[in-house]
Design an enzyme around this catalytic site. Sequence first.
Site: not given
Length: 312
Positions: A161, A187
């Site tokens: 990501s 994350y």
Amino acid sequence: MTESTPLTTPFNARTTAAEIVAGIDLAGHRAVVTGAASGIGVETARALAAAGAEVTLAVRSVEAGERTAEDISATTGNKHVFVAPLDLADQASVAAFTAAWDGPLHILVNNAGVMMTPETRTPEGWELQFATNHLGHFALATGLHPALAAAGRARVVALSSVAHLRNPVDFDDIHFRVRAYDPRVAYAQSKTATVLFAVEGNRRWAGDGITVNAAHPGAILSNLTRHLSPAELDRTVATGGYVFKTPQQGAATSVLLAVSPRLEGVGGRYFEDCDEARRHAPGASGGVADHALDPDAAARLWQVSLDMIASA
């Protein structure tokens, strides 16, 4: 680090997975897609099945997986779409999946993931996002290494990501046992780990004919964003400059890395919008961070991951 000219393709951010596989014949190829019961996982599996591959949907909910498999078979005409249970946060589940796999594996797409979850720990005490996004997939890929090597020329695709830009892996406190838990930092760290896995995995496995690459699929509204409030989603879009893709567009970069002849022998890289990403520049909205391509960090993470799994 000096930057070589990034690899480009005729495709772009609006390309769909179906456009990537057009004209490609995957008959005789076997693929595993994790998290293939929702979002871009479905469209990744659908594109591979449409090109003739045997596809196994590795999913937490077998019931949801069966519904997806029926839909994919109906839309592609491919009856070789199978479902197998896999919970990446459960090392026993990962071990059972790899033990049950028989024969060669040509394509592994590590697609599943969790995003910005409340602080949650696995039975081992591992932080959930790192445990799922990195350690689960690491154990899966290393467990399937013999099958990948047996395929002759295999590809592993690791979903990362743009969030990886925010944080490197904190090797001193990976699981937030000392620092305060921050879901965004956790994350980001897990997605940096995903790129580092591609760097070291490709270095170790290229001699076995296995290439490993990382992909940023783009911003897609899916189950992955379920822990974000509407206000957080608006803020993420505003600060990141994102334009949301459809799931079919979001699956394109993964499918490109999995099947495109243009990527034959290419590994250890990070792609976004169907092109290899440039090194991130301050103020830019995309690109790949130096800390995610650091070979020393990649080698260290590999050993740390092996040690964690061995102690599980």
